[in-house]
Design a protein around this motif. Structure first.
Motif, short mmCIF file in Angstrom:
data_model
loop_
_atom_site.label_atom_id
_atom_site.label_comp_id
_atom_site.label_asym_id
_atom_site.label_seq_id
_atom_site.Cartn_x
_atom_site.Cartn_y
_atom_site.Cartn_z
N THR A 76 0.86 -1.17 0.00
CA THR A 76 0.00 0.00 0.00
C THR A 76 0.90 1.24 0.00
OG1 THR A 76 -0.17 -0.26 2.39
CG2 THR A 76 -2.00 -1.03 1.10
N ARG A 77 0.36 2.35 -0.40
CA ARG A 77 1.15 3.55 -0.61
C ARG A 77 0.99 4.54 0.53
NH1 ARG A 77 2.29 0.16 -4.29
NH2 ARG A 77 2.69 0.84 -6.44
N ALA A 78 2.00 5.35 0.71
CA ALA A 78 1.94 6.37 1.75
C ALA A 78 0.78 7.32 1.51
CB ALA A 78 3.25 7.14 1.80
N ASN A 79 0.50 7.61 0.26
CA ASN A 79 -0.56 8.57 -0.07
C ASN A 79 -1.80 7.88 -0.63
OD1 ASN A 79 0.44 7.74 -2.51
ND2 ASN A 79 0.69 9.79 -3.38
N GLY A 80 -1.91 6.54 -0.44
CA GLY A 80 -3.04 5.80 -0.98
C GLY A 80 -3.93 5.23 0.12
N GLU A 81 -4.94 4.49 -0.32
CA GLU A 81 -5.87 3.87 0.62
C GLU A 81 -5.18 2.71 1.34
OE1 GLU A 81 -10.26 1.69 0.70
OE2 GLU A 81 -9.33 2.27 -1.21
N ARG A 82 -5.44 2.61 2.63
CA ARG A 82 -4.88 1.54 3.44
C ARG A 82 -6.03 0.74 4.03
NH1 ARG A 82 -0.61 5.41 6.77
NH2 ARG A 82 -0.05 6.71 4.96
N ARG A 83 -6.22 -0.47 3.52
CA ARG A 83 -7.31 -1.33 3.96
C ARG A 83 -6.77 -2.46 4.82
NH1 ARG A 83 -9.61 -2.61 -2.08
NH2 ARG A 83 -9.87 -0.44 -2.79
N ALA A 84 -7.44 -2.73 5.93
CA ALA A 84 -7.05 -3.87 6.76
C ALA A 84 -7.11 -5.14 5.92
CB ALA A 84 -7.98 -3.98 7.96
N GLY A 85 -6.06 -5.94 5.99
CA GLY A 85 -6.02 -7.20 5.26
C GLY A 85 -5.50 -7.09 3.85
N SER A 86 -5.25 -5.88 3.36
CA SER A 86 -4.76 -5.69 1.99
C SER A 86 -3.30 -5.28 2.01
CB SER A 86 -5.57 -4.60 1.28
OG SER A 86 -5.00 -4.30 0.01
N VAL A 87 -2.51 -5.88 1.11
CA VAL A 87 -1.10 -5.50 0.99
C VAL A 87 -0.87 -4.54 -0.17
CG1 VAL A 87 -0.22 -7.55 2.13
CG2 VAL A 87 -0.60 -7.61 -0.35
N GLY A 88 -1.94 -4.10 -0.83
CA GLY A 88 -1.83 -3.02 -1.79
C GLY A 88 -1.58 -3.45 -3.22
N LEU A 89 -0.74 -2.67 -3.90
CA LEU A 89 -0.51 -2.78 -5.34
C LEU A 89 0.95 -3.09 -5.62
CD1 LEU A 89 -2.41 0.51 -6.22
CD2 LEU A 89 -3.30 -1.80 -6.57
N PRO A 90 1.26 -3.68 -6.78
CA PRO A 90 2.67 -3.92 -7.14
C PRO A 90 3.46 -2.61 -7.15
CG PRO A 90 1.21 -5.12 -8.62
CD PRO A 90 0.33 -4.21 -7.82
N VAL A 91 4.70 -2.68 -6.68
CA VAL A 91 5.56 -1.50 -6.71
C VAL A 91 6.15 -1.34 -8.10
CG1 VAL A 91 6.07 -1.74 -4.25
CG2 VAL A 91 7.62 -2.78 -5.94
N ALA A 92 6.79 -0.21 -8.33
CA ALA A 92 7.35 0.09 -9.66
C ALA A 92 8.35 -0.99 -10.07
CB ALA A 92 8.04 1.45 -9.63
N GLY A 93 8.25 -1.42 -11.32
CA GLY A 93 9.16 -2.42 -11.84
C GLY A 93 8.73 -3.85 -11.59
N VAL A 94 7.57 -4.04 -10.94
CA VAL A 94 7.09 -5.38 -10.59
C VAL A 94 5.72 -5.61 -11.21
CG1 VAL A 94 6.28 -6.84 -8.69
CG2 VAL A 94 8.39 -5.54 -8.44
N SER A 95 5.50 -6.83 -11.71
CA SER A 95 4.18 -7.24 -12.21
C SER A 95 3.74 -8.48 -11.44
CB SER A 95 4.25 -7.57 -13.70
OG SER A 95 4.64 -6.45 -14.46
N THR A 96 2.43 -8.62 -11.26
CA THR A 96 1.88 -9.80 -10.61
C THR A 96 0.76 -10.38 -11.48
OG1 THR A 96 0.23 -8.53 -9.37
CG2 THR A 96 2.36 -8.89 -8.30
N ARG A 97 0.48 -11.66 -11.24
CA ARG A 97 -0.67 -12.27 -11.88
C ARG A 97 -1.20 -13.37 -10.97
NH1 ARG A 97 2.34 -15.34 -17.01
NH2 ARG A 97 3.13 -17.15 -15.86
N LEU A 98 -2.48 -13.67 -11.14
CA LEU A 98 -3.17 -14.66 -10.32
C LEU A 98 -3.53 -15.83 -11.22
CD1 LEU A 98 -3.98 -14.56 -7.32
CD2 LEU A 98 -6.26 -13.86 -8.05
N VAL A 99 -3.14 -17.04 -10.81
CA VAL A 99 -3.32 -18.22 -11.65
C VAL A 99 -4.11 -19.27 -10.89
CG1 VAL A 99 -2.11 -20.04 -12.92
CG2 VAL A 99 -1.14 -17.74 -12.83
N GLY A 100 -5.12 -19.83 -11.55
CA GLY A 100 -5.94 -20.86 -10.94
C GLY A 100 -5.29 -22.22 -11.01
N GLU A 101 -5.92 -23.22 -10.41
CA GLU A 101 -5.37 -24.58 -10.40
C GLU A 101 -5.25 -25.15 -11.80
OE1 GLU A 101 -6.17 -27.11 -6.53
OE2 GLU A 101 -8.06 -26.36 -7.36
#
Length: 468
Positions: free
Chosen positions: A282-307
């Protein structure tokens, strides 16, 4: 020097620019002591460091980086078998230690680190692709593996986090985390030496020490923050801080809320692994939600893959394995090409083994490890972390760990181990059923005096009692 860009700068240098426990150094003094180390280890293939929470550890690590020698931090409480495995597997021929007698039976030569020595580091070309650190995994699935982290990956991650957290030379970073992990060493020490902020390492992460440090930026793991909120007077002293960062394990929702109530701000949560460094926040100037780790940082990509290997939808409900790509990835496991290949997909993404849910707006929630925290019960896929957070919302519950246990009809049943007072098994089952979908409720609740945890405060589920 390019990795630790602020270390050689005289701008803003102070006599206590770096403080570890009760020992203070200016950046110039640290540079001189590290330069002496670099000269003493020149030409070594790798150098191990007895990574106690003392100033000599920083001089040793920085000396290795200045000398172009890969640094292998060794936990100071490592047992003999673990220690000797790390020393032999890494190829380290020298062990740097503030106390040269700390491990007299070590299988390599011990070199004392002297903070009063001063020397210029030997001249040499800094190669961004060269290994800076070899960090060893916890070894939960076999002998610990050496993770090769390049100078380029560390620099990319620290710059991305500085941007995400608005981290500047004006900050004072405070933490008391171990100096042999990514969180305490890479973020908590090398980060300050790259950004140029003042660093206060409290030796131990005690609430009173955090309160007395008067920092603007604090790092902690959930166990630390849980202890902070239990000491209301100490917690209130952190109200003047700019940012409270939590990582290395999910932060329980009640602790998140208590920190907000006592300090006036919501903590920043982030996610990463030894092999990837810190990839989501999560970002210093962004929304901070309990249980959420936020968004990928610069230079990083993520993806979600099923079984089934297909992309999982970002719908805030579907659980998939989180995979990571980008500039912060490791360069493989030392001497283990097959393990390296198994950790990566055919197109080069790292398989984290963590199960996650991604919201439509891209915010990430980690729900547990695929190996221990994905529970398949009655055709449903249940993330243990979600059930743990629901249990921790009950005022009587202090700690919770949820696992899946074999069940003849459901395949697996949800089993909860809790530390709690004045509440029954049925009370907790009904409480979770009222907070989550009914199929996510525990079928069995077992009460313990404490959960088994490692040095970073993570519950060790493999050490939980077996069900009769």
């Amino acid at each position: 020097m390019e990795l630790l860009t602020a270390l050689g700068s005289s701008d803003g240098d102070a006599p206590d620019a770096v403080r570890v426990d009760d020992h203070a150094l200016s950046r110039e003094e640290l540079l001189g002591a590290a330069g002496a180390v670099a000269r003493r280890i020149a030409g070594a293939p790798a150098v191990a460091v007895h990574a106690a929470p003392v100033a000599g550890t920083l001089a040793a690590v920085v000396g290795g980086l200045l000398g172009g020698v890969p640094v292998v931090p060794v936990p100071p409480d490592a047992g003999r078998a673990e220690r000797d495995h790390i020393l032999r597997d890494s190829g380290a021929r020298l062990l740097l230690a503030a106390d040269p007698q700390v491990w007299p039976d070590a299988c390599c030569e011990t070199v004392p680190v002297r903070l009063d020595e001063r020397a210029d580091a030997p001249a040499g070309e800094e190669r961004p692709e060269a290994p800076a650190l070899i960090l060893y995994t916890s070894g939960t699935t076999g002998a610990p593996k050496g993770v090769l982290l390049s100078r380029r990956a560390i620099a990319a991650d620290l710059d991305a986090l500085a941007a995400a957290w608005a981290w500047t030379p004006e900050d004072t970073l405070v933490h008391g985390l171990p100096l042999f992990h990514v969180h305490g060493l890479v973020l908590g020490a090398l980060g300050a030496l790259r950004v140029g902020s003042r660093l206060v390492h409290t030796g131990r992460p005690a609430p009173a020490a955090y309160a007395a440090a008067a920092g603007s930026l604090y790092f902690g793991v959930p166990t630390v923050w849980s202890r902070v909120v239990q000491d209301a007077s100490a917690a209130k002293e952190l109200a003047g801080a700019r940012l409270l960062v939590s990582g290395s394990a999910p932060l329980p929702a009640p602790v998140f809320r208590d920190l907000e109530a006592l300090t006036g701000q919501r903590p920043v949560e982030r996610y990463g692994m030894t092999e990837t460094l810190i990839t989501v926040s999560t970002r210093a100037n962004g929304e901070r939600r309990a249980g959420s780790v936020g968004l990928p940082v610069a230079g990083v990509s993520t993806r979600l893959v099923g079984e089934d290997g297909e992309p999982a939808p970002y719908d805030g409900a579907t659980v998939g394995e989180l995979q990571v790509g980008g500039a912060t990835l490791f360069d493989g496991y030392l001497g283990r090409p097959q393990a390296t290949q198994a950790a990566l997909t055919a197109d080069g993404w790292f398989r984290t083994g963590d199960m996650a849910v991604i919201e439509p707006d891209g915010m990430h929630r980690i729900v547990g490890r695929a190996s221990t925290d994905l529970i398949k019960s009655g055709g449903y896929r249940i993330g243990a972390g979600e059930v743990e957070n629901a249990l921790l919302d009950h005022p009587a519950v202090r700690e919770a760990a949820v696992v899946g246990a074999p069940h003849p009809d459901l395949g697996q049943q949800v089993v909860a181990f809790v530390v709690a007072d004045g509440v029954s098994e049925r009370d907790l089952i009904d409480f979770v059923a009222g907070h989550l979908s009914v199929h996510k409720r525990p079928r069995v609740v077992r009460f313990l005096d404490a959960l088994p945890r490692n040095a970073m405060g993570k519950p060790q589920k493999k050490l939980l009692p077996r069900l009769d």
